[in-house]
Design a protein around this motif. Structure first.
Motif, PDB file in Angstrom:
ATOM      1  N   LYS A 196       0.858  -1.197   0.000  1.00 22.95           N
ATOM      2  CA  LYS A 196       0.000   0.000   0.000  1.00 22.95           C
ATOM      3  C   LYS A 196       0.888   1.239   0.000  1.00 22.95           C
TER       4      LYS A 196
ATOM      5  N   ASP B 152      -2.607  10.178   3.697  1.00 30.07           N
ATOM      6  CA  ASP B 152      -4.028   9.813   3.792  1.00 30.07           C
ATOM      7  C   ASP B 152      -4.773  10.882   4.592  1.00 30.07           C
TER       8      ASP B 152
ATOM      9  N   ASP C 119       1.411   6.214   5.707  1.00 34.00           N
ATOM     10  CA  ASP C 119       0.420   5.332   5.094  1.00 34.00           C
ATOM     11  C   ASP C 119       0.946   4.637   3.838  1.00 34.00           C
TER      12      ASP C 119
ATOM     13  N   GLU D  72      -9.512   3.784   1.785  1.00 35.34           N
ATOM     14  CA  GLU D  72      -8.948   3.883   0.429  1.00 35.34           C
ATOM     15  C   GLU D  72      -7.904   2.825   0.140  1.00 35.34           C
TER      16      GLU D  72
ATOM     17  N   THR E 103      -0.640  -0.573   5.768  1.00 35.81           N
ATOM     18  CA  THR E 103      -1.142   0.087   6.984  1.00 35.81           C
ATOM     19  C   THR E 103      -2.636   0.286   6.745  1.00 35.81           C
TER      20      THR E 103
HETATM   21 ZN    ZN Z   1      -4.961   4.728   4.602  1.00 34.03          ZN
END
Ligand code: ZN
Ligand code: BES
Ligand code: MN
Length: 460
Positions: free
Chosen positions: A228, A233, A251, A312, A337
């Motif tokens: 990710k 974020d 993030d 997301e 995360t």
């Molecule tokens: Zn996030």
């Protein structure tokens, strides 16, 4: 900075590792004034106790470091290494017959302890360095530490200097170092190439969303790592409150961790074919941001109702996982995360992971203990599948109520992996307070355990 051992030299200081039981014997080998000094300071050999020894003229003559009793030692890894910070700069050398395990753990821990986030520091700091013990695999330990340093640097760098474009550059640098191939799909090209979720999440940022795709290795089993890469974020239109947003530069911790692991794999030349997929985006607020209530169709064709733009990570990962699964690798691992719920469940030290493969789980557990990189298995609890099915679309990205938030996120991801052998880590990527070999700040989780488990999982 590069984590390396000091070259062997005649000017290094001796470092004595002692337990309460061996203190007397070790002290007995020291000159009388040093024995008195150890006693006068009340040094007992307890875990983490460190005392610098001096010569009769007041020069540094070595140090004693306490390992503690075996019961306490089991509760605390990297004890000896934690001394690295309290010793004067210079080169240090372990004395005595240390087991391979203790020597390796101390040597790795020492390098990990030396980490400084110095990108913005104007004054360099001299550090205590360790001469590699004779009974350790020094190049392997250096490769592992370098991977971990890469992970920490990427996480610690603020979003202003670590947006999707800079994360791409970091992946390109890594590819160049190891002769890997890399391709990146950016901005509107994501739509042409059918990565609608990555585009939807990332389009509100001026730093365009992208999918990074790195390949390395020509023969052997196939491993795909998916990380990710949400470089910041904000929560999107479901904006996070300030206190929750503060740390969200981290993030992209999943991306940072898979890149660190990729470095280890490539530097150690593991006999496998590696693919690294990173959806790199910023989840931001703008007039063209995706909205709560939007229904998006993913690469795999599954439709997703957006009930919270702050969920997301699973969206961008869904398209990347679908791509990864298209070639059905022997193992696909995602690191993210992903949820606050995982943190509530296990706190910042443990890396919770999911797999349906019991033998992979067993291999990982064994490796995690050996590597002092603790993991904790969580269930892909199939009865909760109904929680991610909203009715008007195939999937809901943010089930109401938040029951089992880490599990429902993992189940969401699994929907995109087809029949691929899949393992998912819901990591934190951040150390809230300093611990031995883990300074405060960005930290890799699960990578060293995975590295040690790969030979078993992939039959290398
Ligand atoms: Zn996030
Ligand atoms: N990046 C966060 C998860 C996170 C928050 C990890 C804090 C570590 C620390 C993720 O994008 C997120 O916001 N998840 C939401 C999901 C919810 C809206 C379903 C969460 O966990 O609250
Ligand atoms: Mn979020």
């Amino acid at each position: 900075m590069t984590p390396v051992f000091a070259p062997k030299s005649t000017t290094s200081y001796p470092l004595y590792l002692v337990t309460p039981d061996t203190l007397e014997a070790v002290a007995g080998t020291l000159p009388l004034h040093a024995q008195n000094w150890v006693q006068a300071n009340g040094f007992k050999g307890n875990a983490g106790e460190t005392l610098v020894l001096q010569s009769e003229t007041g020069a540094i003559a070595g140090a004693v470091v306490g390992l503690g009793a075996p019961e306490t030692a089991a509760r605390r890894r990297f004890t000896a290494a934690s001394a690295a910070n309290s010793l004067p700069a210079g080169d240090w050398e372990l004395t005595g017959d240390l087991s391979d395990e203790l020597a390796t753990e101390t040597a790795l821990g020492w390098l990990l302890q030396m980490y400084r986030f110095d990108r913005y520091a104007t004054q360099p700091q001299a550090q205590a360095r360790l001469v590699a013990p004779a009974n350790v695999d020094a190049p392997r330990i250096e490769a592992i530490a370098a991977g971990e340093f890469l992970t920490r640097d990427l996480i610690n760098t603020p979003a202003a200097d670590m947006g999707p474009q800079q994360l791409e550059q970091a992946a390109r640098n890594l590819a160049k170092d190891h002769n890997a191939e890399i391709a990146v799909t950016t901005g509107a090209d994501l739509l042409d190439a059918n990565f609608p979720l990555i585009h939807s999440v990332g389009r509100a940022s001026p730093n365009a969303p992208r999918l990074i795709d790195l390949h390395w290795g020509k023969t052997g089993p196939t491993l795909t790592l998916v990380g990710k890469g949400v470089c910041f974020d904000t929560g999107g239109l479901n904006l996070k409150p300030g206190a929750s947003m503060g740390l969200m530069k981290k993030d992209m911790g999943g991306a940072a961790t898979v890149l660190g692991l990729a470095h280890m794999i490539m530097a150690l030349n593991l006999p496998l074919q590696l693919r690294v997929l990173i959806p790199a985006v910023e989840n931001n607020v703008d007039g063209n941001a995706f909205r709560p209530g939007d229904i998006l169709t993913s690469r795999k064709g599954l439709s997703v109702e957006i009930n919270n733009t702050d969920a997301e990570g699973r969206l961008v990962l869904a398209d990347a996982l679908a791509l990864g699964a298209e070639e059905n690798p022997d193992l696909m691992v995602s690191m993210a995360t992903l949820t606050g719920a995982a943190r509530v469940a296990v706190g910042p030290d443990l890396a919770p992971y999911y797999t349906d493969n019991d033998s992979d789980a067993a291999a990982l557990e064994t490796a995690a203990k050996q590597a002092a990189d603790p993991v904790w298995r969580m269930p892909f609890h199939t009865p909760y599948e109904s929680m991610i099915e909203p009715g008007i679309a195939d999937l809901d990205n943010a089930p109401k109520g938040g029951f089992a938030g880490s599990i429902t996120a993992a189940l969401f991801l699994r929907r995109f992996t087809s029949d691929t052998n899949y393992m998912h880590f819901d990591i934190y990527g951040w150390n809230p307070s300093a611990a031995p070999a883990r300074p405060k700040g960005g930290v890799g989780m699960g990578a060293r355990a995975l590295l040690d488990a790969l030979p078993d999982m992939l039959k290398l």
